[in-house]
Design an enzyme around this catalytic site. Structure first.
Site, PDB file in Angstrom:
ATOM      1  CB  VAL A 212      -1.005  -0.067   1.217  1.00 51.97           C
ATOM      2  CG1 VAL A 212      -1.749   1.251   1.197  1.00 51.97           C
ATOM      3  CG2 VAL A 212      -2.047  -1.229   1.032  1.00 51.97           C
TER       4      VAL A 212
ATOM      5  CB  THR B 137      -2.561  -3.990  10.216  1.00 45.14           C
ATOM      6  OG1 THR B 137      -3.453  -4.097   9.048  1.00 45.14           O
ATOM      7  CG2 THR B 137      -2.604  -2.439  10.354  1.00 45.14           C
TER       8      THR B 137
ATOM      9  CB  THR C  13      -6.626  -2.386   6.736  1.00 50.61           C
ATOM     10  OG1 THR C  13      -6.756  -2.005   5.321  1.00 50.61           O
ATOM     11  CG2 THR C  13      -8.034  -2.904   7.133  1.00 50.61           C
TER      12      THR C  13
ATOM     13  CE  LYS D  34      -9.049  -1.969   3.468  1.00 50.54           C
ATOM     14  NZ  LYS D  34      -8.847  -2.108   1.732  1.00 50.54           N
TER      15      LYS D  34
ATOM     16  CG  LEU E 146     -21.520 -12.096  -8.727  1.00 51.67           C
ATOM     17  CD1 LEU E 146     -22.603 -11.717  -9.621  1.00 51.67           C
ATOM     18  CD2 LEU E 146     -21.666 -12.736  -7.420  1.00 51.67           C
TER      19      LEU E 146
ATOM     20  CB  ALA F  12     -17.794 -20.126  -8.933  1.00 52.35           C
TER      21      ALA F  12
ATOM     22  CB  CYS G 245      -7.270  -7.755   1.752  1.00 56.74           C
ATOM     23  SG  CYS G 245      -5.744  -6.778   1.154  1.00 56.74           S
TER      24      CYS G 245
HETATM   25  C1  UGA Z   1      -8.848  -6.876  -2.137  1.00 55.88           C
HETATM   26  C2  UGA Z   1      -9.941  -5.979  -2.535  1.00 55.88           C
HETATM   27  O1  UGA Z   1     -10.510  -6.120  -3.832  1.00 55.88           O
HETATM   28  C3  UGA Z   1      -9.556  -4.347  -2.300  1.00 55.88           C
HETATM   29  O2  UGA Z   1     -10.430  -3.474  -3.102  1.00 55.88           O
HETATM   30  C4  UGA Z   1      -8.782  -3.989  -1.318  1.00 55.88           C
HETATM   31  O3  UGA Z   1      -7.934  -2.802  -1.344  1.00 55.88           O
HETATM   32  C5  UGA Z   1      -7.721  -5.039  -0.881  1.00 55.88           C
HETATM   33  O4  UGA Z   1      -8.291  -6.431  -0.773  1.00 55.88           O
HETATM   34  C6  UGA Z   1      -7.040  -4.705   0.401  1.00 55.88           C
HETATM   35  O5  UGA Z   1      -7.932  -4.666   1.599  1.00 55.88           O
HETATM   36  O6  UGA Z   1      -5.892  -4.143   0.673  1.00 55.88           O
HETATM   37  P1  UGA Z   1      -6.777  -8.137  -3.439  1.00 55.88           P
HETATM   38  O7  UGA Z   1      -6.579  -9.018  -2.060  1.00 55.88           O
HETATM   39  O8  UGA Z   1      -5.750  -7.662  -3.765  1.00 55.88           O
HETATM   40  O9  UGA Z   1      -7.854  -6.788  -3.264  1.00 55.88           O
HETATM   41  O10 UGA Z   1      -7.496  -9.014  -4.365  1.00 55.88           O
HETATM   42  P2  UGA Z   1      -9.000  -9.469  -4.972  1.00 55.88           P
HETATM   43  O11 UGA Z   1      -8.837  -9.037  -6.486  1.00 55.88           O
HETATM   44  O12 UGA Z   1      -9.950  -8.753  -4.230  1.00 55.88           O
HETATM   45  O13 UGA Z   1      -9.061 -10.969  -4.783  1.00 55.88           O
HETATM   46  C7  UGA Z   1      -9.173 -11.555  -3.262  1.00 55.88           C
HETATM   47  C8  UGA Z   1      -9.599 -12.958  -3.494  1.00 55.88           C
HETATM   48  O14 UGA Z   1     -10.564 -13.319  -3.982  1.00 55.88           O
HETATM   49  C9  UGA Z   1      -8.505 -13.864  -4.456  1.00 55.88           C
HETATM   50  O15 UGA Z   1      -8.300 -14.835  -4.005  1.00 55.88           O
HETATM   51  C10 UGA Z   1      -9.483 -13.857  -5.625  1.00 55.88           C
HETATM   52  O16 UGA Z   1      -8.920 -15.027  -6.344  1.00 55.88           O
HETATM   53  C11 UGA Z   1     -10.766 -14.189  -5.059  1.00 55.88           C
HETATM   54  N1  UGA Z   1     -11.861 -13.899  -5.905  1.00 55.88           N
HETATM   55  C12 UGA Z   1     -12.087 -12.402  -6.436  1.00 55.88           C
HETATM   56  C13 UGA Z   1     -12.739 -14.834  -6.409  1.00 55.88           C
HETATM   57  O17 UGA Z   1     -12.629 -15.883  -5.995  1.00 55.88           O
HETATM   58  N2  UGA Z   1     -13.752 -14.573  -7.238  1.00 55.88           N
HETATM   59  C14 UGA Z   1     -13.973 -13.260  -7.672  1.00 55.88           C
HETATM   60  O18 UGA Z   1     -15.050 -12.849  -8.374  1.00 55.88           O
HETATM   61  C15 UGA Z   1     -13.248 -12.205  -7.194  1.00 55.88           C
END
Ligand code: UGA
Length: 440
Positions: A11, A86, A122, A207, A253, A255, A263
């Site tokens: 970040v 954090t 966060t 957040k 959405l 799967a 996060c």
């Molecule tokens: C997430 C949030 O999307 C960000 O907005 C936020 O700033 C960040 O956490 C944080 O708190 O710092 P990130 O962890 O980088 O971001 O990744 P995401 O793209 O959100 O994916 C998180 C997990 O969900 C991954 O394992 C991904 O494969 C999974 N996912 C995501 C799914 O299984 N399906 C989806 O439709 C989307």
């Protein structure tokens, strides 16, 4: 304007470089001299598309500096951002705030002029208030304005998320803090980004509520995927069908094998602890956490079932181990549960990930690392896709089929077109693709 950014983790580094892009003079501070030396040489400690160029450009322009020393970075700073880690505290699920508070104590000790101290890390609801008390105690002589400015960027598209966000949330309690944050984000007025000014508690909660809601959305579609398999429906079409309803939205959405990363798992747990501390039950989030944990183990069963119920002595190719594509991050990745479980059942694992090997070597002992997907698949009895890297989409399935020993293809990210995979001779299993009739 001038700011200090404490912490050159994900970040801090992205925010620092992007504020420099907004024309702000930024000094990024980190205690690790190794990290700072690396950044000084133009090397980036994390993998994030576009970051190296952005850092190089603003470093060359003199707008972005790196230092291990906080005092000079604070000089003349309009705001000091705390962007340190954090992590989840071992054992109890609370967010570990020790880095935040030690940064705050150091700021209090060294600050010589009134400024705004902003948490970008966060931090649980109530942290801003605790910082306020800390500054009142340590520096009653100085005007220190506390603010909360949570970050919503995603790994892999962090720069775009920072420069073109859906919204910016600023928790403030003084006019000065509001003015400074409004000025820092002014370039976003051009693209009409909503900038929300709230109380500090509200910003902190936005957040956690955002991440918990997104984790809930993913977990919801994952359970619907299970039902799709049982009733012969297609989860991708169900997701599209519901997502086109503007009240639901199409994003998040997809799967898969369960959410991971640094996060969602951490923030859902921390929100539950906040609820407990205040006597408020958050049953939905509690269930999401449990369902997601169980899902990773359930995926092991899915793979074993696809291989006929027995994997001992079999060779499995694993494509992708990072928690999502375009990152080298392995934190809480489903692969960390699935790979060891398959090893424990006696399978031999051959792994390829475009960026995950460096981290993966430490976390996944006993696997064979391969240079590409074809090498991983050579002689494999089954192939399992755990991360949807783009290179997998373009895989020559006929060539891959000619290399494998067994035709089982378990696609936990629905990367492949099932019909094409079946035509190439694979026995295809996806997630929530109940309408696909397997061929023997
Ligand atoms: C997430 C949030 O999307 C960000 O907005 C936020 O700033 C960040 O956490 C944080 O708190 O710092 P990130 O962890 O980088 O971001 O990744 P995401 O793209 O959100 O994916 C998180 C997990 O969900 C991954 O394992 C991904 O494969 C999974 N996912 C995501 C799914 O299984 N399906 C989806 O439709 C989307």
């Amino acid at each position: 304007m001038r700011i200090a950014m404490i912490g050159t983790g994900y970040v801090g580094l992205v925010s620092g470089a992007c504020f420099a892009e907004f024309g702000v003079e930024v000094t990024c501070v980190d205690k690790s001299s190794e990290k700072i030396a690396m950044l000084e040489q133009g090397r980036i400690p994390i993998y994030e598309p576009g970051l190296e160029d952005l850092v190089a450009r603003h470093k060359a322009a003199g707008r972005l500096r790196f230092s291990t020393e906080l005092a000079p970075a604070l000089e003349g700073a309009d705001a000091v951002f705390i962007a340190v880690g954090t992590p989840t505290r071992r054992g109890d699920g609370h967010a570990d705030l020790s880095y935040v508070f030690s940064a705050a104590e150091e700021i209090a000790k060294l600050l010589t002029h009134p400024t705004v101290v902003v948490t970008k890390s966060t931090v649980p609801v109530g942290t801003g208030r605790r910082l306020r008390r800390l500054f009142d105690q340590l520096r009653p002589d100085l005007e220190i304005h506390v603010a909360s400015n949570p970050e919503f960027l995603r790994e892999g598209s962090a720069i775009e998320d920072f420069l073109r966000p859906d919204r910016v949330v600023c928790g403030v309690e003084t006019q000065r803090a509001r003015e400074v944050l409004a000025a820092l984000y002014r370039p976003l007025n051009l693209i009409e980004t909503p900038i929300l000014f709230t109380t500090i508690e509200t910003a902190e909660l936005v957040k956690y509520a955002t991440n918990s809601f997104l984790a809930t959305k993913i977990t919801f579609i994952n359970e619907i995927a299970d039902l799709c398999e049982a009733v012969g429906a297609d989860v991708q079409q169900v997701a599209r069908g519901i997502g086109l309803d503007g009240r639901i939205g199409r994003k998040f959405l997809h799967a898969g094998p369960g959410y991971g990363g640094s996060c969602f798992p951490k923030d859902t747990l921390a929100l539950l602890r906040t609820g407990e501390m205040h006597g408020v039950q958050l049953r939905i989030v509690d269930t999401v956490v449990q369902v997601n944990e169980a899902r990773k183990r359930r995926m092991v069963k899915k793979i074993v079932d696809a291989m006929g119920g027995e994997v001992a002595g079999k060779r499995i190719a694993v494509l992708g181990v990072t928690f999502k594509p375009n990152t080298d991050d392995m934190r809480e990745s489903p692969s960390l549960v699935i790979v060891p479980a398959l090893q424990a059942e006696g399978a031999e694992l051959r792994v390829f990930d475009p960026e995950g090997r460096r981290e993966g070597e430490k976390l996944l002992p006993g696997v064979v690392w391969c240079a590409d997907a074809y090498e991983a698949m050579a002689g494999a009895d089954a192939t399992v896709v755990l991360t949807e890297w783009n290179v997998f989409r373009g895989l020559d399935l006929e060539r891959a089929r000619s290399l494998v020993r067994g035709p089982v293809l378990v696609d936990l990210r629905n990367v492949f077109d099932p019909e094409r995979a079946i035509r190439a001779g694979f026995r295809y299993t996806g997630v929530g693709r109940g309408s696909i009739r397997p061929v023997d």
